[in-house]
Design an enzyme around this catalytic site. Structure first.
Site, PDB file in Angstrom:
ATOM      1  N   GLY A 121      -2.762   9.631  -1.839  1.00 41.64           N
ATOM      2  CA  GLY A 121      -2.338   8.609  -0.210  1.00 41.64           C
ATOM      3  C   GLY A 121      -2.905   7.465  -1.800  1.00 41.64           C
ATOM      4  O   GLY A 121      -3.481   7.038  -2.661  1.00 41.64           O
ATOM      5  N   GLN A 168      -5.316  -0.649  -3.431  1.00 39.17           N
ATOM      6  CA  GLN A 168      -5.358  -0.525  -4.972  1.00 39.17           C
ATOM      7  C   GLN A 168      -4.375  -0.955  -6.549  1.00 39.17           C
ATOM      8  O   GLN A 168      -4.496  -0.472  -7.249  1.00 39.17           O
ATOM      9  CB  GLN A 168      -5.440   0.644  -4.782  1.00 39.17           C
ATOM     10  CG  GLN A 168      -6.005   1.481  -3.888  1.00 39.17           C
ATOM     11  CD  GLN A 168      -6.685   3.055  -3.582  1.00 39.17           C
ATOM     12  OE1 GLN A 168      -5.645   3.737  -2.943  1.00 39.17           O
ATOM     13  NE2 GLN A 168      -7.553   3.927  -4.816  1.00 39.17           N
ATOM     14  N   CYS A 178     -11.472   9.233  -5.486  1.00 36.05           N
ATOM     15  CA  CYS A 178     -10.341   7.719  -5.079  1.00 36.05           C
ATOM     16  C   CYS A 178      -9.709   7.387  -6.012  1.00 36.05           C
ATOM     17  O   CYS A 178     -10.699   7.411  -7.156  1.00 36.05           O
ATOM     18  CB  CYS A 178     -11.287   6.641  -4.172  1.00 36.05           C
ATOM     19  SG  CYS A 178     -10.060   4.865  -4.322  1.00 36.05           S
ATOM     20  N   LEU A 179      -8.646   7.124  -6.326  1.00 33.73           N
ATOM     21  CA  LEU A 179      -7.980   6.736  -7.259  1.00 33.73           C
ATOM     22  C   LEU A 179      -8.776   4.950  -8.149  1.00 33.73           C
ATOM     23  O   LEU A 179      -8.871   5.397  -9.711  1.00 33.73           O
ATOM     24  CB  LEU A 179      -6.588   6.049  -7.383  1.00 33.73           C
ATOM     25  CG  LEU A 179      -5.555   7.439  -7.257  1.00 33.73           C
ATOM     26  CD1 LEU A 179      -4.488   7.272  -6.228  1.00 33.73           C
ATOM     27  CD2 LEU A 179      -5.362   8.897  -7.770  1.00 33.73           C
ATOM     28  N   HIS A 184      -9.186   7.919   4.608  1.00 32.65           N
ATOM     29  CA  HIS A 184      -9.696   7.307   3.435  1.00 32.65           C
ATOM     30  C   HIS A 184      -8.590   5.756   3.699  1.00 32.65           C
ATOM     31  O   HIS A 184      -9.435   4.480   3.095  1.00 32.65           O
ATOM     32  CB  HIS A 184      -9.230   7.738   2.633  1.00 32.65           C
ATOM     33  CG  HIS A 184      -9.736   7.946   1.210  1.00 32.65           C
ATOM     34  ND1 HIS A 184     -11.060   7.935   0.515  1.00 32.65           N
ATOM     35  CD2 HIS A 184      -8.915   6.574   0.255  1.00 32.65           C
ATOM     36  CE1 HIS A 184     -10.852   7.354  -0.848  1.00 32.65           C
ATOM     37  NE2 HIS A 184      -9.636   7.025  -0.799  1.00 32.65           N
ATOM     38  N   GLU A 185      -7.653   5.923   3.895  1.00 31.41           N
ATOM     39  CA  GLU A 185      -6.791   4.256   3.588  1.00 31.41           C
ATOM     40  C   GLU A 185      -6.967   3.888   4.437  1.00 31.41           C
ATOM     41  O   GLU A 185      -6.432   2.309   4.047  1.00 31.41           O
ATOM     42  CB  GLU A 185      -4.942   5.408   3.856  1.00 31.41           C
ATOM     43  CG  GLU A 185      -5.270   7.402   2.557  1.00 31.41           C
ATOM     44  CD  GLU A 185      -4.918   5.904   0.890  1.00 31.41           C
ATOM     45  OE1 GLU A 185      -5.625   5.159   0.766  1.00 31.41           O
ATOM     46  OE2 GLU A 185      -5.277   7.314   0.506  1.00 31.41           O
ATOM     47  N   HIS A 219      -9.001   1.630   3.401  1.00 28.37           N
ATOM     48  CA  HIS A 219      -9.018   0.681   2.423  1.00 28.37           C
ATOM     49  C   HIS A 219      -9.005  -0.935   2.722  1.00 28.37           C
ATOM     50  O   HIS A 219      -8.869  -1.658   2.163  1.00 28.37           O
ATOM     51  CB  HIS A 219      -8.232   1.354   1.857  1.00 28.37           C
ATOM     52  CG  HIS A 219      -8.468   2.384   0.382  1.00 28.37           C
ATOM     53  ND1 HIS A 219      -9.581   1.397  -0.996  1.00 28.37           N
ATOM     54  CD2 HIS A 219      -8.280   3.553  -0.058  1.00 28.37           C
ATOM     55  CE1 HIS A 219     -10.005   2.414  -2.222  1.00 28.37           C
ATOM     56  NE2 HIS A 219      -8.868   3.648  -1.746  1.00 28.37           N
TER      57      HIS A 219
HETATM   58 ZN   LIG Z   1      -9.167   5.612  -2.864  1.00 29.81          ZN
END
Ligand SMILES: [Zn+2]
Length: 171
Positions: free
Chosen positions: A46, A51, A93-94, A135-136, A139
């Site tokens: 995701g 991000q 998380c990236l 999660h997304e 964000h």
């Molecule tokens: Zn994330």
């Protein structure tokens, strides 16, 4: 085009992103293509627009990691309608590379969002997809998964990141 991933500490990750009001434009199509490319390049399931430094309510998800075309999902201006049950599992998380924590999330989650053409839809996901929706969407409202772990663990992660920042190992 593959965008670099913005890391924890950048204020773009802490603020609510703007709603998308223009749909089906060449720019939006290109941007979403780039988001998928950036997500696959980073080996994520995701990715939210903040991000990659763009404060807009757009996220892409693919829990199959590029294996199944039908798993490619775009959620624009998403809202969580329902979250039922509980699942425990590791989450990362990236934007917070190198860390993973156990996070309790809903097991079955329904999201309402718009697609690339601006059409509203609802979709229910379970397990990993439910986790990705939460999660997304988080964000896009300036919230990171470490909000959902204990303050003790969160502070530990923040301290380790500060150390990396001082050592020049965090961008
Ligand atoms: Zn994330």
């Amino acid at each position: 085009m593959v965008y670099p991933i913005v890391k924890y500490g950048d204020p773009v990750l802490d603020r609510e992103a703007e709603n998308v009001t223009e749909f089906d434009t060449p720019d939006l199509h290109k941007f979403i293509e780039d988001m998928f490319e950036s997500m696959y390049a980073a080996k994520g399931v995701g990715l939210a627009a903040p991000q990659i430094g763009v404060s807009k309510k757009i996220a892409v998800i693919d829990v199959s990691n590029g294996e199944r075309e039908e798993d490619k999902l775009v959620i624009i201006n998403p809202v969580i309608l329902k979250s039922e049950g509980r699942q425990e599992g590791e989450e990362g998380c990236l934007s917070i590379p190198g860390f993973r924590e156990q996070v309790r999330r809903g097991k079955r989650v329904t999201v309402r969002a718009q697609d690339i053409k601006g059409e509203f839809f609802e979709k229910t996901g379970e397990d990993l997809l439910a986790r990705a929706f939460l999660h997304e969407t988080d964000h896009l409202y300036g919230r990171l998964y470490i909000l959902h772990i204990s303050a003790l663990k969160r502070d530990l992660i923040k301290r380790k990141i500060k150390k990396k920042q001082r050592a020049g190992e965090w961008e």
